[in-house]
Design a protein around this motif. Sequence first.
Motif, PDB file in Angstrom:
ATOM      1  N   ASP C 182       0.698  -1.160   0.009  1.00 53.48           N
ATOM      2  CA  ASP C 182       0.045  -0.126  -0.085  1.00 53.48           C
ATOM      3  C   ASP C 182       0.936   1.219  -0.014  1.00 53.48           C
ATOM      4  O   ASP C 182       0.562   2.329  -0.682  1.00 53.48           O
ATOM      5  CB  ASP C 182      -1.059   0.286   1.226  1.00 53.48           C
ATOM      6  CG  ASP C 182      -2.242  -0.499   0.910  1.00 53.48           C
ATOM      7  OD1 ASP C 182      -2.457  -1.033  -0.193  1.00 53.48           O
ATOM      8  OD2 ASP C 182      -3.128  -0.343   1.741  1.00 53.48           O
ATOM      9  N   HIS C 260      -3.131  -5.681  -5.986  1.00 52.74           N
ATOM     10  CA  HIS C 260      -2.339  -4.205  -5.754  1.00 52.74           C
ATOM     11  C   HIS C 260      -0.889  -4.482  -6.538  1.00 52.74           C
ATOM     12  O   HIS C 260      -0.566  -3.137  -6.962  1.00 52.74           O
ATOM     13  CB  HIS C 260      -2.262  -4.071  -4.297  1.00 52.74           C
ATOM     14  CG  HIS C 260      -3.468  -3.901  -3.706  1.00 52.74           C
ATOM     15  ND1 HIS C 260      -3.667  -3.776  -2.209  1.00 52.74           N
ATOM     16  CD2 HIS C 260      -5.018  -3.953  -3.974  1.00 52.74           C
ATOM     17  CE1 HIS C 260      -5.015  -3.610  -2.133  1.00 52.74           C
ATOM     18  NE2 HIS C 260      -5.771  -3.631  -3.213  1.00 52.74           N
TER      19      HIS C 260
ATOM     20  N   ARG D   8      -5.821   5.930  -4.521  1.00 51.17           N
ATOM     21  CA  ARG D   8      -5.569   4.684  -3.684  1.00 51.17           C
ATOM     22  C   ARG D   8      -4.528   5.182  -2.565  1.00 51.17           C
ATOM     23  O   ARG D   8      -4.853   4.530  -1.456  1.00 51.17           O
ATOM     24  CB  ARG D   8      -4.592   3.962  -4.684  1.00 51.17           C
ATOM     25  CG  ARG D   8      -4.199   2.576  -4.385  1.00 51.17           C
ATOM     26  CD  ARG D   8      -5.727   1.469  -4.410  1.00 51.17           C
ATOM     27  NE  ARG D   8      -5.447   0.426  -3.846  1.00 51.17           N
ATOM     28  CZ  ARG D   8      -5.308   0.231  -2.536  1.00 51.17           C
ATOM     29  NH1 ARG D   8      -5.607   1.272  -1.682  1.00 51.17           N
ATOM     30  NH2 ARG D   8      -5.110  -1.122  -2.107  1.00 51.17           N
ATOM     31  N   ALA D  12      -4.188   3.835   2.296  1.00 50.39           N
ATOM     32  CA  ALA D  12      -3.078   3.170   2.852  1.00 50.39           C
ATOM     33  C   ALA D  12      -3.177   3.146   4.468  1.00 50.39           C
ATOM     34  O   ALA D  12      -3.444   4.379   5.048  1.00 50.39           O
ATOM     35  CB  ALA D  12      -1.945   3.730   2.321  1.00 50.39           C
TER      36      ALA D  12
END
Lengths: 354, 354, 354, 354, 354
Positions: C182, C260, D8, D12
């Motif tokens: 991430d 991802h 995105r 996180a």
Amino acid sequence: MAKGIRKRSTKAGLPPGTLVHVGEKRAEAVRITLIDYDEERFQEKEVTTVEECFPFKATPTVTWINIDGLHQVDIIEKLGKRFELHPLILEDVLHTEQRPKYEDFDKYIFIVLRMLGYNEQIQVVESEQVSLILGTNFVISFQERIGDVFDHIRERLRNAKGRIRKMGPDYLCYTLMDAIVDNYFAVLERFGERIESMEEELVTNPTEKTLQQIHTLKREMLFLRKSVWPLREVISVLQRSESSLITESTGIYLRDVYDHTIQVIDTVESYRDMVSGMLDIYLSSISNKMNAVMKVLTIIATIFIPLTFVAGIYGMNFENMPELKWRWGYGAVWLVMIVVAAIMMVFFRKKKWL
Amino acid sequence: MAKGIRKRSTKAGLPPGTLVHVGEKRAEAVRITLIDYDEERFQEKEVTTVEECFPFKATPTVTWINIDGLHQVDIIEKLGKRFELHPLILEDVLHTEQRPKYEDFDKYIFIVLRMLGYNEQIQVVESEQVSLILGTNFVISFQERIGDVFDHIRERLRNAKGRIRKMGPDYLCYTLMDAIVDNYFAVLERFGERIESMEEELVTNPTEKTLQQIHTLKREMLFLRKSVWPLREVISVLQRSESSLITESTGIYLRDVYDHTIQVIDTVESYRDMVSGMLDIYLSSISNKMNAVMKVLTIIATIFIPLTFVAGIYGMNFENMPELKWRWGYGAVWLVMIVVAAIMMVFFRKKKWL
Amino acid sequence: MAKGIRKRSTKAGLPPGTLVHVGEKRAEAVRITLIDYDEERFQEKEVTTVEECFPFKATPTVTWINIDGLHQVDIIEKLGKRFELHPLILEDVLHTEQRPKYEDFDKYIFIVLRMLGYNEQIQVVESEQVSLILGTNFVISFQERIGDVFDHIRERLRNAKGRIRKMGPDYLCYTLMDAIVDNYFAVLERFGERIESMEEELVTNPTEKTLQQIHTLKREMLFLRKSVWPLREVISVLQRSESSLITESTGIYLRDVYDHTIQVIDTVESYRDMVSGMLDIYLSSISNKMNAVMKVLTIIATIFIPLTFVAGIYGMNFENMPELKWRWGYGAVWLVMIVVAAIMMVFFRKKKWL
Amino acid sequence: MAKGIRKRSTKAGLPPGTLVHVGEKRAEAVRITLIDYDEERFQEKEVTTVEECFPFKATPTVTWINIDGLHQVDIIEKLGKRFELHPLILEDVLHTEQRPKYEDFDKYIFIVLRMLGYNEQIQVVESEQVSLILGTNFVISFQERIGDVFDHIRERLRNAKGRIRKMGPDYLCYTLMDAIVDNYFAVLERFGERIESMEEELVTNPTEKTLQQIHTLKREMLFLRKSVWPLREVISVLQRSESSLITESTGIYLRDVYDHTIQVIDTVESYRDMVSGMLDIYLSSISNKMNAVMKVLTIIATIFIPLTFVAGIYGMNFENMPELKWRWGYGAVWLVMIVVAAIMMVFFRKKKWL
Amino acid sequence: MAKGIRKRSTKAGLPPGTLVHVGEKRAEAVRITLIDYDEERFQEKEVTTVEECFPFKATPTVTWINIDGLHQVDIIEKLGKRFELHPLILEDVLHTEQRPKYEDFDKYIFIVLRMLGYNEQIQVVESEQVSLILGTNFVISFQERIGDVFDHIRERLRNAKGRIRKMGPDYLCYTLMDAIVDNYFAVLERFGERIESMEEELVTNPTEKTLQQIHTLKREMLFLRKSVWPLREVISVLQRSESSLITESTGIYLRDVYDHTIQVIDTVESYRDMVSGMLDIYLSSISNKMNAVMKVLTIIATIFIPLTFVAGIYGMNFENMPELKWRWGYGAVWLVMIVVAAIMMVFFRKKKWL
């Protein structure tokens, strides 16, 4: 390349399996050579009619029938009938612009290879199609013309040198393939030399002709590549083949030929990279040259244009120009000019143009 | 590269398995070193005749026979006979331009690697073929010349340092391969330094020589790549091999060597990308330089050509040119010229040419 | 990059499994944090000696041991001995220039990842190796320095937020990997911004510095790519792994991380394409600029050179030049000059140079 | 692109499965449309609360629930709970920058696609994420905003046109995918037109803006490519899936969609090649233009510089210059000048510069 | 290309299997030809209604129904109903911008190919979709317009030449495919000629038009490539197919077609490489030309600018310029000028600019 396509297209429309020789027509007779051997016996003869070869099909000894020249279609046809070859195979043998291939027809194996040669006169790679048929006790090889790379093998057969006389037709077939692949190294050596000499030329004195030569080299490389890449596949399939015609001990030798093929491919690819690199160097060398030309022009123009301007000033006809009457006027102008020129020079030297 | 091909082509036509040394011929004698050990015992000696090694084949201890120099073909031949090696293997050992490869002959495993070294004098990567044969209780290594990267291993064997003395010949074989791969990092380090210094040069002062150096670097990269890519495959196959010669515990170590090889390949590829990027920078730096040259020329010419024209006007000899008689004519012309030049200057400054 | 290689090469020659820290040496102490939890209980403490962690190996609760700093090799060694880790794993943990990898040792799984961070001060991506060991009831994580992207996870563990406290160590391991992946998006976001601002600069005012920046960006991209491509493989293998350590429900989450990773790779590749495109634009912008310079020179020179010639004509001193004596000679010359200049102007306008 | 990444990265650190809508926030209400049908019956209604859809889960008829707008997370959550969807799926539905993907959860299949649209106003491709969930007797589709390419399908359902009413939910799901893929052709048609018009512009009047447009086109192509390549994989996997949710007869239709996807990819790749070709043409057109500029400069300078020199000669003030006193001196000089100019002209014409 | 897409997009939104002809509309009637044969009998007729073909479905003889023209959708529809073809197949037949494909529907096999033709008038490759349906005792072929490459086959059928009359419908289907692939060689021959003539032009007289032609060639190559690459896959799948419709003996012939396809692909790829090489040559030829222009300018300017400066010096009107009064002043100046010009000449010759 275009030639191969042209030949191919003349055949369009004929039923498959029609035997038409689509290679170069030749006047000389077809030469048929027969070699028959086992560990003890050895027999070699040039036969005039193909029928003389037929009895050997029944004998247990290894028989190698070599046909030089493909323009007498009836010979191929008779041979095909006697050895029970599929019509498409005969068609492929005659159509001499095949890419290397391997086909397994239970009773025999059909292999097409390209034999390369470097013609020293016109500095060009020449290519000839070699078709091999491997049966239980025979090998038939077809070549487009007399002259090949197999003389060493014939010698070894005659002298029973090496293990060749003790082994079966699969080993013979392997040695033929090995000879062809080994010869690629000789051709690549010539290429290597040309590349080296061209690289030197590129550094010392590149001309427009150099570009042309790089381009030619690139095309020949393309051609070479087209011959060797499928070869790799052919030998790889052959090696992994489960055909009963290939004994295990020969399999190890095929692995060796495979390694050589890979090495040939590696070298061809390296050469391609080098030739591409040469193009880059050529192009930047043109740029560098133009740069040099520009610098000369700029230096000359930049020094003299201001000086000419100064001279032009004192060439004017004004009645009232006090400098013209000065005693050291002329000398002073020269001084100014020399100083200006000197400053320019220093500037150029600082810019590393001189 | 061309050299390798040349050597190879001289061998064309000989029967497969013929033992001819195709590498560089050398005067010095072949050196044979024998190390024999198990967990308790350790023995190291330099033998003069290869026959002295033969008894060790029968002992259960691990035996490492190292041959430095390949020009005495009979030594290789005797060794091959005693250790029952396939003739093609001996041929591959002698033909020192092999690409890395792995072959499994039930009773032993044959591995070819390239050991690299960086010659600091001539700033060039040197390469030597190392052939390894791994049997049930022995490892035979062939090198082209004296001097290698195995001294650490010998030291460890002598001192029983690490787990090496407790393990079998497969572990020894692994350590040899590991040493070779580890050494690649040293060679890559030198390359990294050269690339860095060249990048600096490229920014500060690129010359035509720089291009030449980039090209050389590119070629060496190509060569390095040809050595490491097949290596990866070799180790990958070795690691996944189901040979009884390789114990499971050694398999884990091979996985480690494999990782290192991947890292070497990654680095080589990154370096290649960097070198390609350098070419782009070089080319655009040439363009930029030409641009700078052009600007100087243009500025000088554009300022002085109109001024020279003005001077030329008043250098004409017409009888009837009233300006010539004006009192401040000359001064006025100077003023016009200065104004024109100043306008030009402003224009250039706006265009950011100055 | 060269740095990583340099570090690596200093280790060459040591026996495999020798524990030497090849990363940056640091003065601060190693920090060991221990988190132990199950659905009901939660315990978090910073321990001073690694031995304090050992009792937790036997408890059924999930234990997360996090080591920040690798320079105290003995800590790693003790931990390795207690948790029965293979020496090569410890070596890999210490050697902090690994590429991401996954290894399955029945009793535990070993994962190496790279944690990225964007250093805002020097505008550079920083990278740190994170090694994870997943056992039946523990996760051990090794980091190069204090500071990571796992604070959210610690928070969730403390607060029993989400499903993390109900799940096993495999889920913990997954969340750690997920946090690292991430974070890549955050790094990519910074890259995206730099690319955008550079594209603007490229259009408005490209300088030689811009090229340098494009090159730097390209290299960082290369570096990023080297981190994420192997990551994809790692997670792919992990997800398809049949290890009993990974429960089916966690497998679904791993599929998510995999997606991802693919998205990160996609973005990196898109950015690479954009950066390549920027180089093209830069190069054609140089050409365009040179073109503009050339046009100015050509316009000025082409207009004034003929005029200067005309002025030169009437600056000649021939005795017999009738025009000089004409009454309107001077005016006529001016007229001719203006007409010539006007024609030139029209020509340039037609050519769209003005 | 950077936008997607930015969105995105804001997520996180949250635990996986946390439902946060990371797309554009919108003010309008979420629209839920429900269509329920079998061969005889058909029912269509817009519902205000998602709970109204729940009873249909138990009926044997095919139910299509379409959600336009994702900003009311609780609706998605309730739906997910009732239809027993995995939390990660809901997360993927909300996170609207997914790449196309396919996941098989025994009881249902989850598909993410990108629906493209060409915004004529700003001449830009717009993209919207469509998530499909196919269960035993229902299809749920999630869209980012109102407005889609499914109107034809609704019409067919209402009118019982085609075979759609006779088939199960898998066929409905297929028609939705087919409609999305079919719409790609419309988008590609617009691209084709832009490419054609840009190619014309390139030939007739290339400007710096053209380069900018080529670059924009290239980036949009990149974006398109990123949407369609994974789509191919999705449909390929779907088609070969052994899920019991997909009947064999629908499989044949999926093969058809797959063919269309391949065709879309083929076209995108062809367009990419064309756009690359345009860059080449643009660059060589710049070179050609510079060449033309240079020629004009060279012709003018080369003709007039020597003439000006001649004029300069006779503008010198030497006392002893006999030509100046010749009767036809002036005429002779003109003659010489005309001859010189003529020779130059012939030279240029021979060089094909004129 | 854009055309194909445009056609395709007009169909978007219709239910799958809707029969709409998306190719060019035509006025002429659809021509239906029927050939029915076995080893003894042969019957050929042009039928006016498609129903006349229906009885032949039940006979054991091989029936070849050929439809020229697709604009009468009802004919296709009736045929489809009688021969029980899947609606998607009929859709694919009518949608004439398919890429080559192969589909196996147990009871019949569906093949789409592209038949190429070279239109000599406008020097352009024309393409037509040929759809083949192979059943147990029939082959149906659909073509877009009258005129094909199958006349040789009809002739062979009439004359019972070759093995065609003895074989089943699979062999007929093979000969049709073979005829189409063979015709590719004819098209490639035309390309080869164009490439050769263009290469000559490139060397002797490259103009801006040449670039345009290279670009056109490149695009046509792209188009050709799009036709042949999928073809390879089609034939490969067909050859390895386990359909009972294809007998083993025909399989060998398909292998032959496959080889031809590979050869076509090889040639297309070689041509692509050549065309790319031509672009390089074109670009460096532009650079070379600019270089030549620059040299001329530089030579002229560099020689005359200093001379003009000298002349300017002695055109100054200073009162005190002793040289002007020297007897041989004028001659001396000429001498100086000639010496300067000569030095320049030597310099240029050394630089190889002359």
